[in-house]
Motif scaffolding. Structure first.
Motif, PDB file in Angstrom:
ATOM      1  N   VAL A 111      67.232  30.257   1.571  1.00 40.24           N
ATOM      2  CA  VAL A 111      67.192  29.921   3.000  1.00 40.24           C
ATOM      3  C   VAL A 111      68.556  30.221   3.607  1.00 40.24           C
ATOM      4  CG1 VAL A 111      66.740  28.119   4.711  1.00 40.24           C
ATOM      5  CG2 VAL A 111      65.516  28.087   2.522  1.00 40.24           C
ATOM      6  N   TYR A 130      70.493  21.951   7.855  1.00 46.36           N
ATOM      7  CA  TYR A 130      70.779  22.064   6.419  1.00 46.36           C
ATOM      8  C   TYR A 130      70.571  20.714   5.722  1.00 46.36           C
ATOM      9  CZ  TYR A 130      73.580  22.446   2.147  1.00 46.36           C
ATOM     10  OH  TYR A 130      74.001  22.404   0.843  1.00 46.36           O
ATOM     11  N   TYR A 133      66.869  19.984   5.361  1.00 46.97           N
ATOM     12  CA  TYR A 133      66.237  20.743   4.276  1.00 46.97           C
ATOM     13  C   TYR A 133      66.622  20.180   2.908  1.00 46.97           C
ATOM     14  CZ  TYR A 133      64.783  24.348   7.627  1.00 46.97           C
ATOM     15  OH  TYR A 133      64.192  25.031   8.662  1.00 46.97           O
ATOM     16  N   CYS A 134      67.878  19.748   2.767  1.00 44.23           N
ATOM     17  CA  CYS A 134      68.313  19.165   1.486  1.00 44.23           C
ATOM     18  C   CYS A 134      67.537  17.893   1.188  1.00 44.23           C
ATOM     19  CB  CYS A 134      69.811  18.869   1.521  1.00 44.23           C
ATOM     20  SG  CYS A 134      70.861  20.336   1.444  1.00 44.23           S
ATOM     21  N   TYR A 136      64.552  17.115   2.402  1.00 45.05           N
ATOM     22  CA  TYR A 136      63.160  17.501   2.157  1.00 45.05           C
ATOM     23  C   TYR A 136      62.987  17.995   0.713  1.00 45.05           C
ATOM     24  CZ  TYR A 136      58.696  19.964   2.798  1.00 45.05           C
ATOM     25  OH  TYR A 136      57.393  20.396   2.691  1.00 45.05           O
ATOM     26  N   PHE A 173      58.615  26.254   2.286  1.00 45.14           N
ATOM     27  CA  PHE A 173      59.733  26.637   3.148  1.00 45.14           C
ATOM     28  C   PHE A 173      59.441  27.895   3.976  1.00 45.14           C
ATOM     29  CE2 PHE A 173      62.430  23.640   0.926  1.00 45.14           C
ATOM     30  CZ  PHE A 173      63.374  23.309   1.889  1.00 45.14           C
ATOM     31  N   GLU A 176      59.478  27.885   7.808  1.00 43.29           N
ATOM     32  CA  GLU A 176      60.686  27.537   8.552  1.00 43.29           C
ATOM     33  C   GLU A 176      61.377  28.743   9.166  1.00 43.29           C
ATOM     34  OE1 GLU A 176      61.584  24.247   9.145  1.00 43.29           O
ATOM     35  OE2 GLU A 176      59.546  24.134   8.319  1.00 43.29           O
ATOM     36  N   THR A 338      54.544  20.365   8.058  1.00 46.60           N
ATOM     37  CA  THR A 338      54.259  21.438   7.099  1.00 46.60           C
ATOM     38  C   THR A 338      52.799  21.448   6.671  1.00 46.60           C
ATOM     39  OG1 THR A 338      56.531  21.301   6.264  1.00 46.60           O
ATOM     40  CG2 THR A 338      54.937  22.448   4.899  1.00 46.60           C
TER      41      THR A 338
END
Length: 366
Positions: A111, A130, A133-134, A136, A173, A176, A338
């Motif tokens: 990503v 960021y 996402y970490c 998640y 992912f 995204e 998602t």
């Protein structure tokens, strides 16, 4: 005949790495090289067999062309048929193996987040994305490995690239990719006015080492001294790596590791993934109908989501979904969106298949 040399070249390279002192003393790198070596081993074995049959074919054709001994020529013709049959079979099996490597959605994902419109506020929002996402990834048991970062003085990122490792990472992912818009009062401004900023997210499926054939002559590798946070090590050794791919102009930098070897390995992974993604984008562009049927994998210039802080609202524009749970979403509870994207994509594919079947029926003669 299919050129399979890049598979054997990579396999031989991995064999050399397994006996390299630099690799042997790093358990993490050794594990990665060993894993890739074992994955590539069956394809390499088939390539070796294919090479033997190609040599047999060349020898048989030379005897047939000479035509001096009828009995020998007859035997050569049998060898030629045997060789051609086995070459065709092996090339087909290798092609299927490669296809299986390409289509695996369980592969790791790279990503890349870049600050867009909004200057320092965009860089700060890149850091927020960021972090999201970490969190998640952590909720799903995936590992996050930072590949490259370009931080700002206020704690944001002009750009940051990272890999998410784990089963199903790419499948989740991939939605995204695109432009993420934020509406909030900037941390850098005391006036209280709401600003709109953007970040761009690129999602790349980690390319297998045999997915892209990168010729040594096509790349330029430069070393330079790292910059940014890092303590005493910074600016003392040229461990940072910059790889330029001459045919496409793609430039990749990695400087987060102290080891030049690790930075080079990471940079090559990013380069392979970008080249694969570039080829995939070309294929999707050439097939317009299929392109429109993809819910969550559109052009990365497309605005896909808005994060409105005053209203605590997150809106996904692709499926028209709005939720007033922004804090939860930013803390990694992304499945609420998602899963809706996954279901919408499935529904779109079924609709497309139904339309295609109806079109086929209409074309059939009465």
């Amino acid at each position: 005949m299919t050129d399979l040399s890049f598979i054997l070249d990579r396999f031989d390279e991995l064999s050399g790495k397994l006996s390299s002192p630099d690799v042997m003393k790093d358990p993490g790198v050794l594990a990665e090289v060993t894993k890739e070596y074992k994955k590539l081993e069956p394809a390499a074995a088939m390539c070796r067999q294919c090479e033997k049959y190609r040599a047999m074919l060349t020898e048989a054709e030379a005897i047939i062309a000479g035509g001096e001994d009828s009995e020998l020529t007859s035997l050569a013709e049998e060898d030629k048929k045997l060789a051609e049959s086995n070459i065709e079979r092996l090339e087909s099996e290798i092609s299927q193996w490669l296809s299986g490597q390409e289509n695996c959605e369980d592969r790791n994902v790279i990503v890349e987040i870049r600050g867009g419109a909004g200057g320092e506020e965009a860089a700060l929002f890149a850091a927020t994305v960021y972090r999201m996402y970490c969190m998640y990834a952590a909720k799903n048991g995936w590992e996050v490995d930072t590949l490259y970062s370009n931080p700002t003085e206020l704690g944001g990122y002009k750009e940051i690239s990272f890999m998410v490792k784990g089963s199903g990472a790419y499948a989740h992912f991939k939605y995204e990719s695109g432009v993420h818009r934020v509406q909030r009062v900037p941390e850098t401004e005391a006036g209280g006015r709401i600003h709109t900023s953007t970040v761009t997210v690129a999602v790349l499926e980690e390319a297998g080492e045999v997915s892209v054939d990168i010729q040594p002559g096509d790349i330029v590798i430069d070393t330079f001294r790292s910059s940014g946070a890092g303590g005493q090590h910074i600016n003392k050794t040229e461990s940072a790596i910059r790889i330029t791919h001459k045919p496409t102009g793609i430039v990749v930098e990695c400087q987060d590791e102290r080891s030049q070897y690790k930075n080079k390995d990471r940079a090559m992974k990013i380069l392979r993934s970008r080249l694969c993604d570039m080829e995939r984008q070309k294929q999707q562009t050439s097939i317009a109908e299929d392109r429109r049927g993809q819910v969550g994998t559109g052009d990365r210039s497309e605005r896909i989501r808005t994060y409105n802080f005053p209203q605590s609202r997150v809106t996904d524009h692709r499926i028209g979904l709005t939720l007033y749970r922004l804090d939860d979403f930013l803390n990694g509870d992304m499945d609420m969106v998602t899963e809706s994207l996954i279901e919408a994509e499935k529904a779109q594919k079924l609709k497309n298949e139904g339309e295609q079947n109806a079109e086929v029926r209409l074309k059939r003669p009465l």
